[in-house]
Design a protein around this motif. Sequence first.
Motif, PDB file in Angstrom:
ATOM      1  N   GLY A   1      12.163   5.193   3.295  1.00  0.00           N
ATOM      2  CA  GLY A   1      13.172   5.265   2.243  1.00  0.00           C
ATOM      3  C   GLY A   1      13.135   4.176   1.186  1.00  0.00           C
ATOM      4  O   GLY A   1      14.132   3.941   0.505  1.00  0.00           O
ATOM      5  N   ASP A   2      11.974   3.522   1.025  1.00  0.00           N
ATOM      6  CA  ASP A   2      11.947   2.404   0.088  1.00  0.00           C
ATOM      7  C   ASP A   2      10.904   2.520  -1.017  1.00  0.00           C
ATOM      8  O   ASP A   2      10.718   1.581  -1.781  1.00  0.00           O
TER       9      ASP A   2
ATOM     10  N   ILE B   1       4.402  -5.860  -4.528  1.00  0.00           N
ATOM     11  CA  ILE B   1       4.930  -4.624  -3.921  1.00  0.00           C
ATOM     12  C   ILE B   1       4.973  -4.720  -2.405  1.00  0.00           C
ATOM     13  O   ILE B   1       5.972  -4.409  -1.771  1.00  0.00           O
TER      14      ILE B   1
ATOM     15  N   THR C   1      12.157   1.683  -4.513  1.00  0.00           N
ATOM     16  CA  THR C   1      12.477   0.255  -4.607  1.00  0.00           C
ATOM     17  C   THR C   1      11.198  -0.578  -4.695  1.00  0.00           C
ATOM     18  O   THR C   1      11.107  -1.521  -5.483  1.00  0.00           O
ATOM     19  N   ASN C   2      10.218  -0.231  -3.877  1.00  0.00           N
ATOM     20  CA  ASN C   2       8.951  -0.970  -3.892  1.00  0.00           C
ATOM     21  C   ASN C   2       8.270  -0.872  -5.255  1.00  0.00           C
ATOM     22  O   ASN C   2       7.817  -1.880  -5.811  1.00  0.00           O
TER      23      ASN C   2
ATOM     24  N   ASP D   1      15.548   6.372  -7.300  1.00  0.00           N
ATOM     25  CA  ASP D   1      16.388   6.931  -6.248  1.00  0.00           C
ATOM     26  C   ASP D   1      15.745   8.184  -5.647  1.00  0.00           C
ATOM     27  O   ASP D   1      15.765   8.392  -4.445  1.00  0.00           O
TER      28      ASP D   1
ATOM     29  N   ASN E   1      12.977   7.062  -3.397  1.00  0.00           N
ATOM     30  CA  ASN E   1      13.537   6.555  -2.135  1.00  0.00           C
ATOM     31  C   ASN E   1      13.942   7.704  -1.231  1.00  0.00           C
ATOM     32  O   ASN E   1      13.726   7.664  -0.026  1.00  0.00           O
TER      33      ASN E   1
ATOM     34  N   ARG F   1      10.030  -2.872  -7.922  1.00  0.00           N
ATOM     35  CA  ARG F   1       9.743  -4.303  -7.828  1.00  0.00           C
ATOM     36  C   ARG F   1       8.404  -4.623  -8.481  1.00  0.00           C
ATOM     37  O   ARG F   1       8.282  -5.578  -9.246  1.00  0.00           O
TER      38      ARG F   1
END
Lengths: 203, 203, 331, 331
Positions: A35-36, A75, A39-40, A23, A26, A43
């Motif tokens: 903003g990812d 990714i 998350t990337n 978080d 992000n 993954r």
Amino acid sequence: MPVLVRIGPVIAACCADIARHADRLNRLDGAIGDGDHGTNMQRGCEALLAESQRLEALPLAQSLAEAGRILVMTIGGAAGPLYGTLLMELGRAMSETSGTDDFPTAFAHAVNAVARRGKSGTGDKTLLDVLFPLSDLLAADNKFETTPAKVAALAEMTVAMRARRGRASFLGERSIGHMDPGAASCALLVAAVCREINGGRRA
Amino acid sequence: MPVLVRIGPVIAACCADIARHADRLNRLDGAIGDGDHGTNMQRGCEALLAESQRLEALPLAQSLAEAGRILVMTIGGAAGPLYGTLLMELGRAMSETSGTDDFPTAFAHAVNAVARRGKSGTGDKTLLDVLFPLSDLLAADNKFETTPAKVAALAEMTVAMRARRGRASFLGERSIGHMDPGAASCALLVAAVCREINGGRRA
Amino acid sequence: MKKFMNEAGSLAADSLDGFVGAHDDLVAFGQDRKHVRRRVLSPGKVAIIAGGGAGHEPMHVGFIGKGMLDAACTGHVFTSPTPDQILGAIRETDNGAGVLLIVKNYDGDLMNFEMAAEMAVSDGGHRIETLIVNDDIAVERTARGTGRRGVAGTLVVEKIVGAAAEAGLDLFSLKAVGESAIAATRTMGVALKGATVPQTTRETFVLGETEMEVGVGIHGEPGRSRQDIADAATIASLICRQILDDLEPAQGQRILLFVNGLGATPPSELYLMFGLARRFFEAHGLVVCRKLVGTYATSLDMAGMSITVTLLDDASLGLWDAPVHSAALHW
Amino acid sequence: MKKFMNEAGSLAADSLDGFVGAHDDLVAFGQDRKHVRRRVLSPGKVAIIAGGGAGHEPMHVGFIGKGMLDAACTGHVFTSPTPDQILGAIRETDNGAGVLLIVKNYDGDLMNFEMAAEMAVSDGGHRIETLIVNDDIAVERTARGTGRRGVAGTLVVEKIVGAAAEAGLDLFSLKAVGESAIAATRTMGVALKGATVPQTTRETFVLGETEMEVGVGIHGEPGRSRQDIADAATIASLICRQILDDLEPAQGQRILLFVNGLGATPPSELYLMFGLARRFFEAHGLVVCRKLVGTYATSLDMAGMSITVTLLDDASLGLWDAPVHSAALHW
Ligand SMILES: Nc1ncnc2c1ncn2[C@@H]1O[C@H](COP(=O)(O)OP(=O)(O)O)[C@@H](O)[C@H]1O
Ligand SMILES: Nc1ncnc2c1ncn2[C@@H]1O[C@H](COP(=O)(O)OP(=O)(O)O)[C@@H](O)[C@H]1O
Ligand SMILES: [Mg+2]
Ligand SMILES: [Mg+2]
Ligand SMILES: [Mg+2]
Ligand SMILES: [Mg+2]
């Protein structure tokens, strides 16, 4: 040293730390990018975790190369080719040399490959602002003990930089004053790796 | 009485009151419709105001019919044909009769025309829930003194009704508990007209 | 409220000006800019005219062109056009074969079109018929009442009738074709955010962070009920189930499935909903043989979407497939 | 954050599933659903492949079809596709004439397409060329830096190159055509509301009630500056002026004017902005001879729009006008 390390626990440690900080990553990326980044990275780490057993069965150099390929194929974005190239080229260089003494050389080779892939260098406000100094540190003492604190400071130094690569570069002046998310994830991952290499102790 | 009234000040009074209450009418319409009844009525009143001089030059019956036509061509939506029909038919009926004694008859004719245009009747939660009782009141005493307070009460009575006509009907049960915006504007306009007829005194 | 606009009062006119400028190969303003019409009319054909308030763009002006509408009248935002606008469109497009008006079922539209038709018949000797579209199943049918609203399904009716008119059908037959299309069409919509009427700078209804409005029309009016927001699959089933129950189609029935954006919902989400709706209807034994996904009948900047189903037979399938050459639909 | 979605992680895949289902007459999934391709390829033609993150729909999958793209690769939301996706698309569409990759200028896309191209050349013996679109003038040109972003102007490049490929041009010539189109194209965008990335349920930037973000791209990243919101005419002049200054077109120059919605801005507002932009350029002596208005290159649910201008000559005009038969562009 690195050749003595089991890759499974290292992956698990990286995965856990990235999840914990996803978080924050992000949010850092939201300030000057899309903003990812958390998350990337999550993954990618989860993909490694899923293949952890298979990777452990391989010789270290090969296992690193294969981990890099997995990152590239899961990714996407900027982080995929960059972290992927780092591990792929590290593995390739290690399989061509032998012994831990050559690790700094192999690492330097891998970092240069990342820079070529990204057409970037130091001071561009990217993960290379952690990787290049780290490579220099390793070349100087080939130790993993002192690095975690230092890499955190390196990531912190990107705050003052103006981005010249990646999405943040589109912001020009407005990119100043924010930590680069890639540098932040890089510092985090280096810290996790060092901790594992040093037997799970937090530095 | 109505034949003695100058239409210019009546239009001005209606226009001022609608402008003052436009936001409230929009809000009432927002609750059970599309939130534009105040804006619609304002557009119509302003068009009348712009033509006020020309209208004053006409005989009253003709001037009412022409005012109705202007409303139809500027308001649009449901309110345009309804208020427009009311005035057009009132004018038409008045030009066919003569003298104030026949005003209640002419008015009743006009209200019935509105009901036909809207395919609606009493209890459908529309401006007819003001117009029909008003027509009955006029038929009983042909006076304008007592109506303003009464029409406000009539509009209030639409709160408890379930809409069977207009946009509010699409809401079914949910239309209950809100005042009908058309009934509200109708009460407001009747009050303004009565005030003017009675020499500008607020009832 | 944030909008790209100059002033609230001129939003509809300014937008229409931009539309006609963008598509001046297809359309032109009618007299005094009171309606928009085809640049070139097809001779001998029944004229098809639709209209309604502004704020539903590209409906209806986007459907003017060969194979669909001859003219469209746009009122102020969410306000039916006035009779003089409609009368002007009738005069400019009727070339003797008569005029078919397509009206969404709602009292304001009905009354204005009706007044215009009365004037056109009595003053101009035009032959006029009217189709009333009432596809919105969110509205309960009651013994006494206005009945159901006309919403996105209007596009389907306009396409089918437009194709039939281009094929040369007479006014009487066209009305029958349109009535079959209406009888075969159902729509239901859901909103995640209300529409902001420019004049009032207020949302017509305000939803909480975890609420959705089920059964909305396209005028920003509240819907049938407010519910907790759900995942896409749940929303799709909720809507599709009601359409299915209302249509009661036979197994193997061919359908047109149309997912429509209400204004602020991006294509990615519309396609996602389409995929879910398609699977739903296929799982219930229907054949989804024609598809349409896009933002066609909007409610200003409302976030939400509607699902429309039309039962198809060979005739309506052929009319749907017939060429259309308008700003918003083109094949 | 409210979206029509099941879970954040599957939004891109679910949406793509819906898209392919809605347009299965035109497109099909490639192997393992890693890319989307034309259902039927034109033999002997250079393959045109584009791609990028999800969240820009209908770009690029909506441009697959005769006269435009052969395949498109979609990554996760705002995340470039991975090299294996691109490699798969190359393998399935290259029929010997070579492959032209169209990439929006941004490091992530560049690196992934570059890795794929390296693999395709070394392992598969494919002939590959790459076009890098960089139309966004909001990004300052600096001595050292990534340069300008590729945004909505990519549609124009894909249309022109796609038409040229269909006409039979070879890989080398196509690259030249594409480079001219890129050199002739400029875009700038404005947002009224940031995009909400589904995974984080956060807007990438949050604007106050009276703020707008000027110079935004299509990935939710902040723009060049935050300003007080202005009326539509002011915003249109602001953007158009910068495009004009950057392009320095000759008097009487013909242009394509393209107003693009970023996701949550309805057609009525886009047309309004188009009208203002058209008047601006005409007042400055340009001939707006081709026009496009719609939601084509989105940034998820961002409210906003961009204006793109391409200078046209006889050749590019002919290529723009050439038939196209894709889900999102069709003439
Ligand atoms: N050309 C480049 N060279 C080196 N690092 C880069 C480059 N471009 C981006 N990066 C790094 O990648 C990070 C962003 O990664 P991520 O957010 O996952 O990708 P994306 O930008 O595609 O969303 C940046 O913070 C930066 O550290
Ligand atoms: N069929 C009808 N018969 C009588 N009055 C009606 C009918 N339909 C609507 N109305 C009245 O019109 C009012 C709404 O007017 P307005 O908001 O201006 O039009 P619209 O519904 O087109 O937005 C309702 O409150 C109601 O009083
Ligand atoms: Mg990122
Ligand atoms: Mg209303
Ligand atoms: Mg209205
Ligand atoms: Mg990204």
